[in-house]
Design a protein around this motif. Structure first.
Motif, mmCIF file in Angstrom:
data_model
loop_
_atom_site.group_PDB
_atom_site.id
_atom_site.type_symbol
_atom_site.label_atom_id
_atom_site.label_comp_id
_atom_site.label_asym_id
_atom_site.label_seq_id
_atom_site.Cartn_x
_atom_site.Cartn_y
_atom_site.Cartn_z
ATOM 1 N N ALA A 100 0.846 -1.199 0.000
ATOM 2 C CA ALA A 100 0.000 0.000 0.000
ATOM 3 C C ALA A 100 0.880 1.248 0.000
ATOM 4 O O ALA A 100 1.857 1.329 0.747
ATOM 5 C CB ALA A 100 -0.915 0.005 1.221
ATOM 6 N N GLU A 112 1.642 4.692 1.163
ATOM 7 C CA GLU A 112 1.272 5.472 2.341
ATOM 8 C C GLU A 112 0.946 6.911 1.957
ATOM 9 O O GLU A 112 1.613 7.513 1.125
ATOM 10 C CB GLU A 112 2.419 5.465 3.353
ATOM 11 C CG GLU A 112 2.060 6.068 4.704
ATOM 12 C CD GLU A 112 3.169 5.878 5.731
ATOM 13 O OE1 GLU A 112 3.279 6.721 6.629
ATOM 14 O OE2 GLU A 112 3.920 4.887 5.613
ATOM 15 N N ASP A 116 -10.236 2.201 1.453
ATOM 16 C CA ASP A 116 -9.392 2.606 2.590
ATOM 17 C C ASP A 116 -9.837 1.905 3.873
ATOM 18 O O ASP A 116 -9.022 1.403 4.649
ATOM 19 C CB ASP A 116 -9.461 4.122 2.803
ATOM 20 C CG ASP A 116 -8.704 4.913 1.748
ATOM 21 O OD1 ASP A 116 -7.905 4.317 0.995
ATOM 22 O OD2 ASP A 116 -8.912 6.139 1.677
ATOM 23 N N LYS A 171 -7.804 -0.913 6.149
ATOM 24 C CA LYS A 171 -7.535 -0.659 7.571
ATOM 25 C C LYS A 171 -7.898 -1.863 8.436
ATOM 26 O O LYS A 171 -7.248 -2.128 9.462
ATOM 27 C CB LYS A 171 -8.308 0.582 8.023
ATOM 28 C CG LYS A 171 -7.949 1.061 9.418
ATOM 29 C CD LYS A 171 -8.657 2.381 9.734
ATOM 30 C CE LYS A 171 -8.115 3.516 8.895
ATOM 31 N NZ LYS A 171 -8.672 4.832 9.316
ATOM 32 N N ILE A 212 0.535 -5.880 5.981
ATOM 33 C CA ILE A 212 0.545 -4.646 5.199
ATOM 34 C C ILE A 212 1.971 -4.130 5.057
ATOM 35 O O ILE A 212 2.654 -3.896 6.053
ATOM 36 C CB ILE A 212 -0.338 -3.556 5.840
ATOM 37 C CG1 ILE A 212 -1.761 -4.080 6.088
ATOM 38 C CG2 ILE A 212 -0.365 -2.314 4.956
ATOM 39 C CD1 ILE A 212 -2.531 -4.427 4.845
ATOM 40 N N SER A 257 3.430 -0.942 3.970
ATOM 41 C CA SER A 257 3.092 0.450 3.654
ATOM 42 C C SER A 257 4.379 1.238 3.449
ATOM 43 O O SER A 257 5.271 1.220 4.305
ATOM 44 C CB SER A 257 2.270 1.048 4.798
ATOM 45 O OG SER A 257 1.935 2.389 4.527
ATOM 46 N N ARG A 258 4.464 1.939 2.322
ATOM 47 C CA ARG A 258 5.674 2.695 2.004
ATOM 48 C C ARG A 258 5.306 4.084 1.469
ATOM 49 O O ARG A 258 4.340 4.225 0.713
ATOM 50 C CB ARG A 258 6.515 1.969 0.947
ATOM 51 C CG ARG A 258 7.052 0.610 1.393
ATOM 52 C CD ARG A 258 8.152 0.744 2.416
ATOM 53 N NE ARG A 258 8.749 -0.546 2.749
ATOM 54 C CZ ARG A 258 8.304 -1.362 3.679
ATOM 55 N NH1 ARG A 258 7.215 -1.047 4.389
ATOM 56 N NH2 ARG A 258 8.923 -2.516 3.925
ATOM 57 N N THR A 259 6.086 5.089 1.857
ATOM 58 C CA THR A 259 5.888 6.449 1.336
ATOM 59 C C THR A 259 6.642 6.565 0.020
ATOM 60 O O THR A 259 7.776 7.055 -0.038
ATOM 61 C CB THR A 259 6.387 7.494 2.348
ATOM 62 O OG1 THR A 259 5.752 7.262 3.606
ATOM 63 C CG2 THR A 259 6.028 8.906 1.887
#
Length: 255
Positions: A142, A144, A153, A157, A163, A165-167
């Protein structure tokens, strides 16, 4: 009053701004999200960027387009940026608290599931999205800080998947999927079509559509609270005049 004095008075009024003032220039921010809006060979491109330019031009507004990261764009709204707009955003309550929305500019198709190499059998063992998100042995990649739409979304959650999650930008997450960093991810169909046409590594990724995937979301232009209602009305009229959400990019994104 003689003619010379009259002309002097008019010039003084004009230069002082009493009779006329130039409209404020709107800064219009866009983030990298090919094929919607992106940079290639130093040129700003994208079917939704082109449409946005057409809308602002049709509205007769003075603008300058800038490329900024998503987090900076929303930080600007939160910190009270003025004469500031951005393109191509879903309508979400937390965003409506800091910005005002235009009429829809574009309507997405439903998201698709992309499966990492070697994971097709395990992911396709689930015939519904609801079932897929209950599997704790699978890893969902996902991005971020982005929204997949309120319905998806909320499902992410409460997912039982692991999960990751990466920016990162969506294209970076797609590359991570091709090397098996996650079992699957959700993607806009336009994103995937663009990426797969340009990256040989994508040939090992499997696209999988599920019957209970939430409907595609609408994208809007958002502007800071100080932007006048008159300006927002001009934008809405221009969106309607240039085709509403029925634009060529919806089905045939620019490659």
């Amino acid at each position: 009053m003689n003619q010379r004095a009259l002309l002097a008075g008019l010039c003084s009024a004009l230069f002082s701004g009493a009779a006329w003032s130039a409209p404020a220039t709107l800064t219009v921010a866009w983030r990298d999200k090919p094929p919607y809006h992106y940079t290639e060979d130093g040129m700003a491109k994208g079917f939704l960027l082109e449409r946005a330019r057409s809308v602002f031009d049709s509205a007769g507004l003075t603008v300058r387009f800038v490329n900024e990261p998503q987090k900076r764009i929303w930080a600007n709204f939160q910190h009270g940026a003025t004469n500031y707009c951005s393109i191509s955003w879903y309508r979400l309550p937390e965003r409506e608290a800091v910005a005002q929305y235009s009429q829809p500019l574009h309507e997405d198709l439903p998201h698709t599931v992309l499966i990492a190499p070697g994971m097709a059998n395990r992911v396709k063992a689930h015939t519904t999205l609801a079932s897929l998100l209950t599997d704790p042995t699978l890893t969902l990649g996902a991005v971020e800080g982005v929204s997949y739409g309120p319905a998806l979304d909320a499902m992410i959650k409460t997912s039982k998947n692991q999960i990751m999650s990466r920016t990162v930008e969506t294209t970076q997450m797609l590359r991570m999927l091709t090397v098996g960093r996650a079992s699957f991810m959700f993607a806009d169909r336009e994103d995937w079509e663009f990426f797969s046409a340009k990256n040989k590594a994508s040939q090992s990724v499997v696209r999988y559509d599920l019957p209970d995937m939430p409907a595609g979301m609408k994208r809007h232009i958002v502007c800071s609270r100080d932007v006048s209602q008159e300006t927002m009305n001009k934008l809405n009229q221009a969106i309607a005049a240039t085709g509403g959400t029925n634009n060529p990019g919806h089905s045939k994104p620019t490659k």
